[in-house]
Design an enzyme around this catalytic site. Structure first.
Site, PDB file in Angstrom:
ATOM      1  N   GLU A   1      -1.577  28.751 -30.209  1.00  0.00           N
ATOM      2  CA  GLU A   1      -0.971  27.425 -29.976  1.00  0.00           C
ATOM      3  C   GLU A   1      -2.057  26.396 -30.244  1.00  0.00           C
ATOM      4  O   GLU A   1      -2.909  26.155 -29.390  1.00  0.00           O
ATOM      5  CB  GLU A   1      -0.457  27.331 -28.536  1.00  0.00           C
ATOM      6  CG  GLU A   1       0.658  28.315 -28.204  1.00  0.00           C
ATOM      7  CD  GLU A   1       2.003  27.924 -28.808  1.00  0.00           C
ATOM      8  OE1 GLU A   1       2.158  26.749 -29.185  1.00  0.00           O
ATOM      9  OE2 GLU A   1       2.885  28.786 -28.925  1.00  0.00           O
TER      10      GLU A   1
ATOM     11  N   CYS B   1      -1.378  17.821 -26.989  1.00  0.00           N
ATOM     12  CA  CYS B   1      -1.286  18.442 -28.325  1.00  0.00           C
ATOM     13  C   CYS B   1      -0.134  17.882 -29.121  1.00  0.00           C
ATOM     14  O   CYS B   1      -0.232  17.764 -30.337  1.00  0.00           O
ATOM     15  CB  CYS B   1      -1.147  19.948 -28.180  1.00  0.00           C
ATOM     16  SG  CYS B   1       0.269  20.446 -27.195  1.00  0.00           S
TER      17      CYS B   1
HETATM   18  P1  NAD Z   1     -10.967  24.588 -27.608  1.00  0.00           P
HETATM   19  O1  NAD Z   1     -10.512  25.349 -28.809  1.00  0.00           O
HETATM   20  O2  NAD Z   1     -12.272  23.917 -27.657  1.00  0.00           O
HETATM   21  O3  NAD Z   1     -10.998  25.549 -26.326  1.00  0.00           O
HETATM   22  C1  NAD Z   1      -9.882  26.299 -25.907  1.00  0.00           C
HETATM   23  C2  NAD Z   1     -10.320  27.528 -25.157  1.00  0.00           C
HETATM   24  O4  NAD Z   1     -11.071  28.340 -26.036  1.00  0.00           O
HETATM   25  C3  NAD Z   1     -11.223  27.277 -23.939  1.00  0.00           C
HETATM   26  O5  NAD Z   1     -10.662  27.915 -22.807  1.00  0.00           O
HETATM   27  C4  NAD Z   1     -12.537  27.935 -24.302  1.00  0.00           C
HETATM   28  O6  NAD Z   1     -13.096  28.620 -23.205  1.00  0.00           O
HETATM   29  C5  NAD Z   1     -12.108  28.953 -25.333  1.00  0.00           C
HETATM   30  N1  NAD Z   1     -13.169  29.320 -26.283  1.00  0.00           N
HETATM   31  C6  NAD Z   1     -14.248  28.618 -26.645  1.00  0.00           C
HETATM   32  N2  NAD Z   1     -14.989  29.309 -27.541  1.00  0.00           N
HETATM   33  C7  NAD Z   1     -14.330  30.485 -27.748  1.00  0.00           C
HETATM   34  C8  NAD Z   1     -14.566  31.626 -28.572  1.00  0.00           C
HETATM   35  N3  NAD Z   1     -15.634  31.730 -29.374  1.00  0.00           N
HETATM   36  N4  NAD Z   1     -13.678  32.639 -28.521  1.00  0.00           N
HETATM   37  C9  NAD Z   1     -12.593  32.567 -27.727  1.00  0.00           C
HETATM   38  N5  NAD Z   1     -12.311  31.502 -26.940  1.00  0.00           N
HETATM   39  C10 NAD Z   1     -13.168  30.480 -26.952  1.00  0.00           C
HETATM   40  O7  NAD Z   1      -9.784  23.566 -27.335  1.00  0.00           O
HETATM   41  P2  NAD Z   1      -9.696  22.468 -26.218  1.00  0.00           P
HETATM   42  O8  NAD Z   1     -10.656  21.373 -26.533  1.00  0.00           O
HETATM   43  O9  NAD Z   1      -9.753  23.102 -24.879  1.00  0.00           O
HETATM   44  O10 NAD Z   1      -8.202  21.943 -26.434  1.00  0.00           O
HETATM   45  C11 NAD Z   1      -7.877  20.951 -27.343  1.00  0.00           C
HETATM   46  C12 NAD Z   1      -7.127  21.534 -28.519  1.00  0.00           C
HETATM   47  O11 NAD Z   1      -6.089  22.357 -28.085  1.00  0.00           O
HETATM   48  C13 NAD Z   1      -6.480  20.462 -29.365  1.00  0.00           C
HETATM   49  O12 NAD Z   1      -6.636  20.785 -30.728  1.00  0.00           O
HETATM   50  C14 NAD Z   1      -5.022  20.544 -28.981  1.00  0.00           C
HETATM   51  O13 NAD Z   1      -4.119  20.087 -29.943  1.00  0.00           O
HETATM   52  C15 NAD Z   1      -4.870  21.998 -28.731  1.00  0.00           C
HETATM   53  N6  NAD Z   1      -3.737  22.237 -27.848  1.00  0.00           N
HETATM   54  C16 NAD Z   1      -2.648  22.868 -28.330  1.00  0.00           C
HETATM   55  C17 NAD Z   1      -1.560  23.074 -27.503  1.00  0.00           C
HETATM   56  C18 NAD Z   1      -0.327  23.775 -27.977  1.00  0.00           C
HETATM   57  O14 NAD Z   1       0.484  24.108 -27.137  1.00  0.00           O
HETATM   58  N7  NAD Z   1      -0.162  24.009 -29.259  1.00  0.00           N
HETATM   59  C19 NAD Z   1      -1.605  22.628 -26.195  1.00  0.00           C
HETATM   60  C20 NAD Z   1      -2.740  21.980 -25.741  1.00  0.00           C
HETATM   61  C21 NAD Z   1      -3.821  21.800 -26.562  1.00  0.00           C
END
Ligand code: NAD
Length: 473
Positions: free
Chosen positions: A214, A248
């Site tokens: 997502e 998002c």
């Molecule tokens: P992010 O990708 O920075 O982090 C998300 C998660 O990934 C965190 O819990 C983090 O611990 C984990 N993570 C970090 N490094 C990792 C790795 N190497 N391997 C696995 N996991 C790892 O995103 P964010 O800043 O928390 O969220 C913002 C983004 O999320 C925006 O792009 C937004 O559009 C998207 N988003 C999408 C939805 C949806 O439903 N489609 C909902 C909310 C947010």
């Protein structure tokens, strides 16, 4: 040595062993969901405070409306429909397999992993967990480290509501998240950025773990010239300013008929002032989650201004907001943006709204289609024919016509992205399916025509000829 990897693996082994002793039946799943609803109520105040503190100011109403209400609603929906979702469904057999019977049923996968984002830290971890529990799985949850106080309360809720071998919450930094995505899970459900989505899918591929991603993107809102601009703007700005744009499916930018810019600006000022009479000290206006994101948003504005965009701060009252008042970014319109500007290259995730002018609907559609497929698309127009045209000629994760965000709250619609905005879907029955194996079963009878389908083939050539003739008719 107790590295994240070894302790996560031990947790997974415990959960897998428990699952092997028997997957939860319908009543156990319904009881588990009810337990979660109770724990959410018990810890509601702690959740409101924790999210507020993590953001340095998050409107409680937004946490109630956009996180807790949807979770309770999702639990109620799943509990009510679970019997129907789990029902075994018979299908007809083809003529050459008669009199065999056939059916399918949805079976839990085993242990599902969920990695959540910080922007809706409760909803994006417990929401997928509800679907996974309804489908009969055991679940490991990894909340975002960028909302650490909320992550601690989520861990307490999980401890209260579930046995540790059924649902567990693990907390820690990005290293723990990376180790988590390396686990041999039966499904990995990730919400976050497209950048980290790549890493998660690479890690999962090593184990052939199926993923749901997502992700995000730049979701456009197209306003047709015939649509009441005030009505469109009230809805667009409501969606854009909830959680200060850190959503998002927030409209990322607006496509506006050329010549309406002045009217747009005046209306936007009025609408924002009515919702937020002031920004500093206003508990309804959510702050930016951390200094890095705050600085990123200010840099986007500076870069756009330096490259010739007209930047209009439509925050009411104050002449700008000082950093002493918290990480506040005022609602800001950007006119005359170009593709060279950073703000048009990345998902904004904040209360900045570029307004891109277009002359014809074809031009607006081409603008959207020239860019990566977004998570959401919004189109404001009452004309059915044009609505259908926009639907037919564009691709996006989801659509709301004449409003923003709310397709996400429809239980009976799947939610998920397409292309770089994600893969797979959840919510309601679609979430139940995502966390299940749709297992086909055929039941052979005592006397079966398939007994003829075996060597020596020389004696059965006539039968193959008949079958081929019927099938190719
Ligand atoms: P992010 O990708 O920075 O982090 C998300 C998660 O990934 C965190 O819990 C983090 O611990 C984990 N993570 C970090 N490094 C990792 C790795 N190497 N391997 C696995 N996991 C790892 O995103 P964010 O800043 O928390 O969220 C913002 C983004 O999320 C925006 O792009 C937004 O559009 C998207 N988003 C999408 C939805 C949806 O439903 N489609 C909902 C909310 C947010």
């Amino acid at each position: 040595m107790n590295t994240p990897t070894t302790s996560l693996q031990a947790q997974l082994d415990t959960m897998r062993a428990a699952f092997a002793r028997g997957a939860p039946d319908r009543r156990q799943r319904q009881r588990a969901l009810l337990g979660l609803a109770r724990a959410l109520r018990t810890h509601q105040e702690a959740l409101l405070q924790a999210v507020d503190a993590d953001f340095g100011g998050r409107a409680h109403a937004e946490t109630l409306l956009l996180e807790l209400f949807p979770l309770h609603d999702q639990i109620r929906h799943a509990r009510r429909h679970l019997r129907g979702w789990m029902r075994r469904r018979r299908v007809r057999s083809p003529w050459f397999l008669l009199p065999a019977k056939a059916f399918y049923e949805y079976q839990p996968l085993g242990v599902a992993g969920i990695i959540g984002a910080w922007n809706y830290p409760i909803l994006l971890t417990l929401g997928p967990a509800i679907d996974a529990i309804a489908a009969g799985n055991h679940v490991m949850i990894k909340p975002s480290e960028l909302a650490p106080r909320t992550a601690t309360v989520i861990a307490r809720i999980v401890d209260d509501a579930f046995a540790p071998e059924q649902v567990a919450c693990v907390n820690g930094g990005a290293d723990v998240a990376a180790a988590f995505s390396d686990l041999r899970l039966d499904h990995l459900f990730f919400t976050g950025s497209t950048r980290v989505g790549h890493l998660v899918m690479q890690a999962a591929a090593r184990n052939l773990t199926p993923v749901t991603l997502e992700l995000g993107g730049k979701s456009p809102a197209i306003i047709h010239d015939s649509f009441d601009l005030e009505r469109a703007l009230a809805r667009i700005l409501t969606a854009k300013l909830m959680n200060a744009g850190q959503t998002c499916v927030a409209p990322d930018y607006v496509l506006l008929p050329a010549g309406r810019e002045a009217e747009f600006e005046a209306l936007a000022r009025r609408i924002v002032a009515a919702m937020y009479p002031g920004l500093a000290g206003n508990a309804d206006y959510t702050h930016i989650v951390n200094d890095a994101h705050h600085a990123r948003l200010l840099a986007l504005v500076d870069d756009a201004r330096a490259q010739g965009a007209r930047v209009v701060d439509i925050g009411p009252g104050e002449e700008g907001v000082s950093s002493a008042q918290g990480r506040i970014v005022p609602p800001t319109l950007l006119f005359g943006t170009t593709d060279a500007m950073q703000v048009m290259q990345e998902e904004i995730f904040g209360p900045l709204l570029p307004v891109v002018s277009y002359r014809t609907l074809d031009e607006a559609i081409a603008y959207v289609n020239d860019r990566p497929r977004p998570l959401a698309l919004y189109y404001f127009d009452d004309h059915r024919g044009r609505q259908d045209e926009v639907l037919a000629r564009t691709r996006s994760g989801g659509v709301t016509l004449n409003d923003c965000l709310y397709h996400l709250a429809q239980h009976n619609l799947p939610f998920g992205g397409v292309g770089p905005s994600g893969m797979g879907q959840y919510h309601g029955f679609d979430g139940f399916v995502t966390f299940s194996k749709k297992r086909p079963v055929m039941v052979q009878r005592r006397l079966a025509a398939t007994a003829l389908l075996r060597a020596p083939w020389a004696q059965r050539q006539w039968l193959l000829n008949v079958m081929l003739r019927i099938a190719s008719r």
